[in-house]
Motif scaffolding. Structure first.
Motif, PDB file in Angstrom:
ATOM      1  N   LEU A  22       0.833  -1.204   0.000  1.00  0.00           N
ATOM      2  CA  LEU A  22       0.000   0.000   0.000  1.00  0.00           C
ATOM      3  C   LEU A  22       0.872   1.260   0.000  1.00  0.00           C
ATOM      4  N   ALA A  23       1.953   1.226   0.775  1.00  0.00           N
ATOM      5  CA  ALA A  23       2.884   2.361   0.811  1.00  0.00           C
ATOM      6  C   ALA A  23       3.551   2.557  -0.551  1.00  0.00           C
ATOM      7  N   LEU A  24       3.895   1.474  -1.229  1.00  0.00           N
ATOM      8  CA  LEU A  24       4.477   1.583  -2.568  1.00  0.00           C
ATOM      9  C   LEU A  24       3.485   2.196  -3.563  1.00  0.00           C
ATOM     10  N   PHE A  25       2.233   1.777  -3.455  1.00  0.00           N
ATOM     11  CA  PHE A  25       1.195   2.355  -4.320  1.00  0.00           C
ATOM     12  C   PHE A  25       1.032   3.856  -4.032  1.00  0.00           C
ATOM     13  N   ALA A  26       1.021   4.216  -2.737  1.00  0.00           N
ATOM     14  CA  ALA A  26       0.906   5.629  -2.357  1.00  0.00           C
ATOM     15  C   ALA A  26       2.102   6.427  -2.875  1.00  0.00           C
ATOM     16  N   MET A  27       3.296   5.810  -2.871  1.00  0.00           N
ATOM     17  CA  MET A  27       4.486   6.484  -3.389  1.00  0.00           C
ATOM     18  C   MET A  27       4.358   6.765  -4.883  1.00  0.00           C
ATOM     19  N   VAL A  28       3.802   5.819  -5.617  1.00  0.00           N
ATOM     20  CA  VAL A  28       3.619   6.027  -7.054  1.00  0.00           C
ATOM     21  C   VAL A  28       2.658   7.194  -7.304  1.00  0.00           C
ATOM     22  N   VAL A  29       1.538   7.207  -6.560  1.00  0.00           N
ATOM     23  CA  VAL A  29       0.566   8.300  -6.702  1.00  0.00           C
ATOM     24  C   VAL A  29       1.216   9.631  -6.334  1.00  0.00           C
ATOM     25  N   TRP A  30       1.951   9.628  -5.225  1.00  0.00           N
ATOM     26  CA  TRP A  30       2.634  10.834  -4.743  1.00  0.00           C
ATOM     27  C   TRP A  30       3.652  11.334  -5.775  1.00  0.00           C
ATOM     28  N   THR A  31       4.370  10.417  -6.398  1.00  0.00           N
ATOM     29  CA  THR A  31       5.347  10.792  -7.422  1.00  0.00           C
ATOM     30  C   THR A  31       4.658  11.402  -8.638  1.00  0.00           C
TER      31      THR A  31
END
Length: 197
Positions: A22-31
């Protein structure tokens, strides 16, 4: 006892698997959001290169005018006003800096957890589960590194923009301060001349 600790730690990493993904997915969105904000700022700077400086002086025009006319410590207070604006602008980079530091770390954690599951699947002979876990592991590494690298490149350019804005702002403040000093000296000399008549 050692076997219990091993099993407990393995179960703990299993529980961390979903939050890390979930954190990796959030990082992609954030990027992606950061890339959008970067290009929006870039287009704005191409059209109006000194817009941030003009905005700062427009927002604080009354306060700056009052400092230049009434305060005996105008230079100190004007510098403090500019520095507080610089600090506020620099804090906008905190999100990007956070992504630079945490992206590769979360990617590494997202790599190691599925690799442990893959080794467990290998011992039981489940090759399909093992290949799926290895795919997740390598994907996590790539996402973490790419997000961290993109965030680093964005922060480099953004810091250059901010430094240029800060320099332009300080030059403008110094120019206004000197102009106010010249006007004050001219007023004083006029008063002295009128009194001498």
């Amino acid at each position: 006892m050692t076997e219990f600790i091993d099993r407990f730690l393995f179960q703990l990493t299993e529980l961390l698997h979903a939050p890390v993904l979930l954190a990796l997915f959030a990082m992609v969105v954030w990027t992606l959001i950061s890339i959008g904000a970067f290009f929006r700022t870039w287009l704005m700077r191409v059209r109006k290169p000194r817009e941030a400086v003009h905005t700062f002086f427009a927002q604080h025009e009354g306060e700056i005018t009052a400092l230049l006319t009434d305060s005996p410590y105008a230079d100190i207070q004007l510098t403090e006003l500019v520095r507080s604006w610089e600090k506020k602008q620099n804090s906008r980079l905190d999100n990007i800096r956070f992504l630079i530091k945490t992206g590769p770390s979360i990617g590494l954690v997202g790599t190691l957890i599925p690799m442990g599951q893959a080794l467990s699947s290998l011992s039981s002979g489940d090759m399909a589960a093992m290949s799926g876990n290895m795919l997740t592991a390598f994907t996590s590494t790539i996402i973490g590194l790419v997000c961290g690298t993109v965030a680093y490149l964005i922060s480099l350019k953004w810091e250059k923009w901010l430094h240029a804005d800060f320099l332009a702002c300080e030059v403008e403040a110094e120019t206004r301060l000197r102009f106010a000093g010249l006007k004050q000296a001219e007023t004083d000399s006029t008063l002295i001349y009128n009194q001498s008549l």
